[in-house]
Design a protein around this motif. Sequence first.
Motif, PDB file in Angstrom:
ATOM      1  N   VAL A 336       0.838  -1.194   0.000  1.00 45.25           N
ATOM      2  CA  VAL A 336       0.000   0.000   0.000  1.00 45.25           C
ATOM      3  C   VAL A 336       0.877   1.249   0.000  1.00 45.25           C
ATOM      4  O   VAL A 336       0.669   2.177  -0.791  1.00 45.25           O
ATOM      5  CB  VAL A 336      -0.937   0.006   1.226  1.00 45.25           C
ATOM      6  CG1 VAL A 336      -1.747   1.288   1.273  1.00 45.25           C
ATOM      7  CG2 VAL A 336      -1.861  -1.193   1.186  1.00 45.25           C
ATOM      8  N   ASP A 337       1.891   1.271   0.873  1.00 47.09           N
ATOM      9  CA  ASP A 337       2.769   2.445   0.954  1.00 47.09           C
ATOM     10  C   ASP A 337       3.449   2.709  -0.382  1.00 47.09           C
ATOM     11  O   ASP A 337       3.597   3.850  -0.814  1.00 47.09           O
ATOM     12  CB  ASP A 337       3.828   2.252   2.045  1.00 47.09           C
ATOM     13  CG  ASP A 337       3.200   2.251   3.430  1.00 47.09           C
ATOM     14  OD1 ASP A 337       2.060   2.731   3.555  1.00 47.09           O
ATOM     15  OD2 ASP A 337       3.840   1.755   4.379  1.00 47.09           O
ATOM     16  N   SER A 338       3.855   1.630  -1.043  1.00 47.02           N
ATOM     17  CA  SER A 338       4.533   1.784  -2.320  1.00 47.02           C
ATOM     18  C   SER A 338       3.578   2.347  -3.378  1.00 47.02           C
ATOM     19  O   SER A 338       3.937   3.249  -4.133  1.00 47.02           O
ATOM     20  CB  SER A 338       5.100   0.425  -2.736  1.00 47.02           C
ATOM     21  OG  SER A 338       5.465   0.432  -4.072  1.00 47.02           O
ATOM     22  N   ALA A 339       2.344   1.823  -3.397  1.00 47.06           N
ATOM     23  CA  ALA A 339       1.354   2.331  -4.364  1.00 47.06           C
ATOM     24  C   ALA A 339       1.073   3.800  -4.110  1.00 47.06           C
ATOM     25  O   ALA A 339       1.049   4.615  -5.034  1.00 47.06           O
ATOM     26  CB  ALA A 339       0.067   1.519  -4.272  1.00 47.06           C
ATOM     27  N   VAL A 340       0.897   4.134  -2.826  1.00 46.78           N
ATOM     28  CA  VAL A 340       0.602   5.519  -2.475  1.00 46.78           C
ATOM     29  C   VAL A 340       1.777   6.414  -2.878  1.00 46.78           C
ATOM     30  O   VAL A 340       1.590   7.514  -3.416  1.00 46.78           O
ATOM     31  CB  VAL A 340       0.305   5.628  -0.962  1.00 46.78           C
ATOM     32  CG1 VAL A 340       0.257   7.076  -0.514  1.00 46.78           C
ATOM     33  CG2 VAL A 340      -1.010   4.932  -0.652  1.00 46.78           C
ATOM     34  N   GLY A 341       3.002   5.917  -2.656  1.00 48.57           N
ATOM     35  CA  GLY A 341       4.190   6.689  -3.018  1.00 48.57           C
ATOM     36  C   GLY A 341       4.234   6.966  -4.513  1.00 48.57           C
ATOM     37  O   GLY A 341       4.525   8.088  -4.937  1.00 48.57           O
ATOM     38  N   HIS A 342       3.892   5.962  -5.298  1.00 50.22           N
ATOM     39  CA  HIS A 342       3.941   6.148  -6.752  1.00 50.22           C
ATOM     40  C   HIS A 342       2.843   7.067  -7.267  1.00 50.22           C
ATOM     41  O   HIS A 342       2.936   7.596  -8.367  1.00 50.22           O
ATOM     42  CB  HIS A 342       3.828   4.791  -7.461  1.00 50.22           C
ATOM     43  CG  HIS A 342       5.081   3.999  -7.363  1.00 50.22           C
ATOM     44  ND1 HIS A 342       5.114   2.630  -7.340  1.00 50.22           N
ATOM     45  CD2 HIS A 342       6.372   4.398  -7.258  1.00 50.22           C
ATOM     46  CE1 HIS A 342       6.365   2.220  -7.219  1.00 50.22           C
ATOM     47  NE2 HIS A 342       7.143   3.267  -7.164  1.00 50.22           N
ATOM     48  N   LEU A 343       1.775   7.218  -6.471  1.00 48.61           N
ATOM     49  CA  LEU A 343       0.648   8.018  -6.943  1.00 48.61           C
ATOM     50  C   LEU A 343       0.665   9.432  -6.371  1.00 48.61           C
ATOM     51  O   LEU A 343      -0.302  10.166  -6.507  1.00 48.61           O
ATOM     52  CB  LEU A 343      -0.673   7.338  -6.553  1.00 48.61           C
ATOM     53  CG  LEU A 343      -1.041   6.097  -7.358  1.00 48.61           C
ATOM     54  CD1 LEU A 343      -2.302   5.483  -6.815  1.00 48.61           C
ATOM     55  CD2 LEU A 343      -1.228   6.466  -8.825  1.00 48.61           C
TER      56      LEU A 343
END
Lengths: 485, 231
Positions: A336-343
């Motif tokens: 989740v953190d990675s997805a949020v970071g990319h977005l």
Amino acid sequence: MNIQTSISIRRVSENLVAILITAITTGILILLREALSAPVIALLYLLPVLLSTTRWGLGPGIMASVCAFLGFNYFFITPYYSLTVHHGQDVLALIVFLSVAIVISQLVGRIRSSLANAQDREHEVSRLYTLSTALVALRGMDDVSKRLATDLQTSLRATACQVVVDPGASISAGIAVSPEDTTLTIPPDHVFPLQTDRGTLGEIRLWLDRPALSPTDERLLRAFAGQGALALERAMLVQAETKARILEESDRLKSALLSSVSHVLRTPLVTIKAAATSLSSGEVSWDSPARAELLAALEEETDRLNDLVSNLLNMSRIEAGALKLDREWNILSEIVDSAVGHLKHITQTHQLEVDVPDDLPQVQVDPLLMEQVFTNLLDNSIKYTPSDTKIRIRATALPGDMIQVEVANEGPPVADEDLEGIFDRFHRVTSADRIPGTGLGLSICKGIIEAHGGHIRAENLPAGFAFIFTLPGKVTKIASDMPVE
Amino acid sequence: MSNQPHILVIDDEPQILRAVRTILIEKGYRITTARTGEEGLTLAAATLPDVVILDLGLPDMDGLEVCARLRAWTQIPIIVLSVRDSEQDKTTVLDRGADDYLTKPFGIEELLARIRVALRHLSQSKGAVDPVIMVGEVTIDLSRHVVTRGGTEVKLTATEFSLLAYLAANAGRVLTHRSILEHVWGWAEGDNVEYLRVYMMQLRKKLEDDPRHPRFLLTEPGVGYRFITPN
């Protein structure tokens, strides 16, 4: 022991029994000789002949006739105990007796064999009927050839039967063997083609415990092969038709995809082209803030294009049932953190709240595909809700090592009838031209979640709207180890 | 001129070759390019480059095979280029001898960083590794087994320390789950990634300012972990 010898042994024993019966009759008649006249004895001698013929057919019947003739002559025509005959009348009686006996046995024998034939035919017809009704119900080529092999093997009493279907062209070949898992190493004893008007579809191979097939068996084989070939041809046509329908369907899907995608692909391209040309034209000075802005736009839009391409690829894989999961244990919060970071660049318009504890049971997932799920759900939530509203990602552990994830927003509710269809391809709740999108994002999410053994649904909340999905999880227990000295 | 690092790029796409060549020459590297695996192998043997950049999707031969045939005679660093959805290929090629990977499309800073790390490891393999690694306010003393954060010592368990030490000694480089599990736990077989995940989380909690958004203990999704230092 082969069948040939067992048949000849049977023949011999039948003849012996016919002789025995005639001998017994002779014995009884000798006891009654004084009481009975010669014509009556002659009539009584017809009994063993009739019995033998009806029981065992023409051969034993004739055997009984000859024995009866000899017995009659020897014991009951004077002089007794000799085959010589004194009276011309007796000669006549004997000749008439023999003729009658032989004619009777022939007549009865013929009736008997035609009855047996009729029974055989009836048997044949009923087997053929069973086979053809069974074949009509079968759709697949494999099913047809399997059934054909089994029926042939039992009906022809063959050691093994193999049906090889190889019509060539685009249709795949198949082999059915009966009895199943027989390994066939020696060449077949009998091969028969499966032929239709369109050509040879394959062949039937038989392994026998006897040198050759009887004419009846041969006829049965021919009839079975004809039925089988027809059924195979029908199955082939069905298969070809299904293929054509699937092609047509996927063609329609592709053109829908293309029209939807070309629009969505062009948007980032417009930005990229504009940014690149303005940077290279020298119109934008080196230190202008516009320059940094354009460069940022270039980077963001290429990322978006890349995301789009991944989505399309995943869609086509889900569609083809070829989605390959590289599953490994993962901590959901990391994904989740990675997805949020990319977005980050698109989530700035909304208030994002992430409540995914890092001590939840781990999930065995493909991390990149799961990240795609979060990316698509967030992208969707951002697109369909007003700016500055809240989007909340929350994950909780359910009983039974399940994880539930909720991506909730404060957007307008979705009509109940759309809640189910929202995950369908190209399903757009809002009119298509107002908000850009491929109409694929949510269906990809559904495909990925379900491939992981989870389930996704959409739900209206008291204030907003949420995507909720589940994933199977696992609690990891780590053995404690010693701290460093 | 000849002391400039020499890079061999094996890729079949002319646009990528053009972009990479332009930028790397600009950055002062010497470049040789090859369009096929066969040509790449020949050029590698003929020119003895310092780093090989290898695309996994070559027309004539599997990237895995190119990698294996290079590794048959040389230890020069190999950086593989791959597309996003082939984690399994990446992991396999990394476990079989490649040093690092880049996912297409990639940023140029990433490519330059990978090349720098590869060159540094090349020189380190000739000399000694620096026993003290500093990243932010964290100092890792590999020889004395001491880790400090902002001057105060951080208590690590033995496993945590050997995990950190392995990552830090390979700073900048991706380490696959398998290589970490094998090196730190001695598990050559089996899927025990979940243990690794828990230990990485503990390490981040002890060393990172924001464990949920780590700055130097990075996850490479589907592949492994990477320890990065600011420079």
